[in-house]
Design a protein around this motif. Structure first.
Motif, PDB file in Angstrom:
ATOM      1  N   TYR A 145      14.728  76.146  99.341  1.00  0.00           N
ATOM      2  CA  TYR A 145      15.279  76.930 100.455  1.00  0.00           C
ATOM      3  C   TYR A 145      15.112  78.428 100.187  1.00  0.00           C
ATOM      4  O   TYR A 145      14.684  79.190 101.062  1.00  0.00           O
ATOM      5  N   GLY A 171      11.505  79.368 100.542  1.00  0.00           N
ATOM      6  CA  GLY A 171      11.136  79.302 101.969  1.00  0.00           C
ATOM      7  C   GLY A 171      11.707  80.469 102.760  1.00  0.00           C
ATOM      8  O   GLY A 171      11.034  81.047 103.611  1.00  0.00           O
ATOM      9  N   SER A 220       9.137  83.307 104.224  1.00  0.00           N
ATOM     10  CA  SER A 220       9.062  83.392 105.685  1.00  0.00           C
ATOM     11  C   SER A 220       9.569  84.747 106.191  1.00  0.00           C
ATOM     12  O   SER A 220       9.043  85.285 107.161  1.00  0.00           O
ATOM     13  N   LEU A 262      12.430  73.866 101.922  1.00  0.00           N
ATOM     14  CA  LEU A 262      11.453  74.828 102.453  1.00  0.00           C
ATOM     15  C   LEU A 262      11.588  74.953 103.968  1.00  0.00           C
ATOM     16  O   LEU A 262      11.577  76.053 104.519  1.00  0.00           O
ATOM     17  N   ALA A 292      12.504  78.323 106.169  1.00  0.00           N
ATOM     18  CA  ALA A 292      11.609  78.848 107.211  1.00  0.00           C
ATOM     19  C   ALA A 292      12.319  78.867 108.568  1.00  0.00           C
ATOM     20  O   ALA A 292      12.258  79.860 109.308  1.00  0.00           O
TER      21      ALA A 292
END
Lengths: 252, 172
Positions: free
Chosen positions: A153, A156, A160, A202, A206
């Motif tokens: 997480y 990600g 992002s 992930l 995002a």
């Protein structure tokens, strides 16, 4: 009541208690304590109303859910927000079930729903001590084998955020550690296998960036988690299909 | 099978829930739990702030335009600018919000106001200032980093009679 200190739920409760005590030191302690108590009491009463006398583990879950709601609701927020969030969270465990268990992270569901109904009043006051979260929850997650999901997480979320133009130094500050270490990893609503956990983490990172830019008034991390909760089964199906096809290749 | 124990717990749960809901409604529509008396401007602040409020030590933020107060309200990790945000009781406010680093949010629970603050882009959001003078908390409502929980500000609401006392107050 027999309290087993080695139980992950008890350890999470102890960690939340520590974070709450730290959080109380800043701002108005009385108002924070009121919000926290309200969250816990509403969750426990709803649990009793629905199921009568429950097992200690269920009561511990309710206390965790209520504590999270109390520690995320802004001090001074409308108490109806806290009540509705805690009530909806516990109700969702029984009413919103597919695949044999509840789908949504109860606290995330309750807070998101209350935010939709009464405007967002989440401010994460209980998440003000990252070192305690990392150390305390890190040890628990290491035992539960769920740390990969948390790291996925964080990666990600940072990557992002950089993709949408936030500089690295700013992006690095964005992952919500309370969310990553305490909410994301809820065993019943997140995958248990490593590969699935990585995709789940992930994806959540995002989606959180997308939501932060599209619907930020509704708590991006919570919205992302609810979407990923829905994706848990499809992710498992994709991984199972891959495993089956790999096994067939080996057989041939 | 429902046991007598179960019934007792269900009863306790139901009564407890209703009681909490009743307290909530009473708190929202009746007397506040902490006895908030909005006729006392200091009930959200300390004695120094009380003195300042009564002495009109604060100047309203922004400018009056077409009957509403327009304030450019910025955020950076982890503070709001201006802080405090100073307004007059009951006036209509247009906050022109913008974040200078990551996405932030501004939330004022007292007036049920919440909006996001986009990065490097000004956005207008509206609310009506509380009718009671006093000091009210402002929170960041979008997770913006490790110290997000401590990102707070103050909304200071001055009594209506102070309107126009400031030399900066002009109708545009």
């Amino acid at each position: 009541m027999n309290v087993n200190i080695k139980s992950p739920k008890i350890q999470i409760i102890l960690l939340l208690t520590m974070l709450a005590i730290i959080g109380l030191f800043t701002g108005d302690p009385a108002v924070k304590l009121l919000v926290l108590t309200y969250g816990i009491l509403t969750a426990v009463f709803t649990e009793w109303m629905l199921w009568g006398k429950v097992k200690p583990q269920m009561l511990q879950s309710a206390v965790i859910t209520g504590s999270i709601i109390g520690m995320l609701s802004s001090p001074g927020s409308n108490l109806m927000f806290v009540w509705l969030a805690a009530f909806a969270a516990i109700i969702s465990k029984r009413l919103i079930q597919i695949w044999g268990s509840h789908i949504f992270n109860p606290a995330a569901w309750g807070l998101f729903l209350a935010g939709l109904a009464l405007s967002n009043q989440v401010n994460w006051w209980g998440a003000s001590m990252p070192p305690v979260i990392i150390l305390g929850a890190g040890i628990i997650l290491l035992r539960l084998k769920r740390l990969e999901m948390t790291f996925a997480y964080i990666i990600g979320r940072v990557l992002s955020a950089m993709l949408v133009g936030i500089p690295f130094s700013g992006a690095l500050m964005l992952p919500n550690l309370f969310f990553a270490f305490i909410m994301l990893i809820e065993p019943k609503t997140s995958p248990s296998k490593r590969g699935e956990q990585l995709v789940f983490g992930l994806g959540c990172g995002a989606l959180s960036t997308i939501a932060a830019n599209a619907i930020s008034q509704y708590e991006a991390d919570l919205a992302a988690l609810l979407i990923m909760n829905l994706m848990r089964k499809p992710i498992r199906m994709i991984f199972n299909r891959k495993t089956i096809s790999t096994e067939r290749q080996h057989e041939n | 099978m429902t046991t007598r124990h179960d019934k007792t717990y269900r009863w306790i749960g139901s009564v407890g829930l209703v009681a909490l809901l009743a307290i909530t409604l009473w708190n929202n529509y009746g007397k506040s739990l902490f006895g908030h008396d909005h006729s006392d401007p200091s009930h959200h602040g300390n004695s120094t702030e009380r003195r300042s409020l009564n002495d009109s030590g604060f100047t309203p933020s922004g400018k009056l335009m077409n009957g509403k107060r327009v304030v450019d309200f910025d955020a950076v990790q982890y503070r709001f600018i201006p802080d405090p945000l100073v307004v007059i009781a009951g006036e209509h406010i247009e906050l022109r919000v913008m974040s200078k680093d990551v996405t932030h949010g501004v939330m004022i629970p007292e007036v049920d106001f919440s909006t996001d603050m986009p990065m490097n882009k000004r956005k207008s959001a509206f609310f009506t200032a509380p009718s009671a003078p006093g000091e009210y908390p402002i929170f960041c409502s979008v997770f913006c980093g490790a110290e997000h929980g401590d990102m707070t500000g103050k909304l200071i609401v001055l009594p209506k009679h102070q309107e126009g006392e400031s030399g900066h107050e002009r109708q545009h």
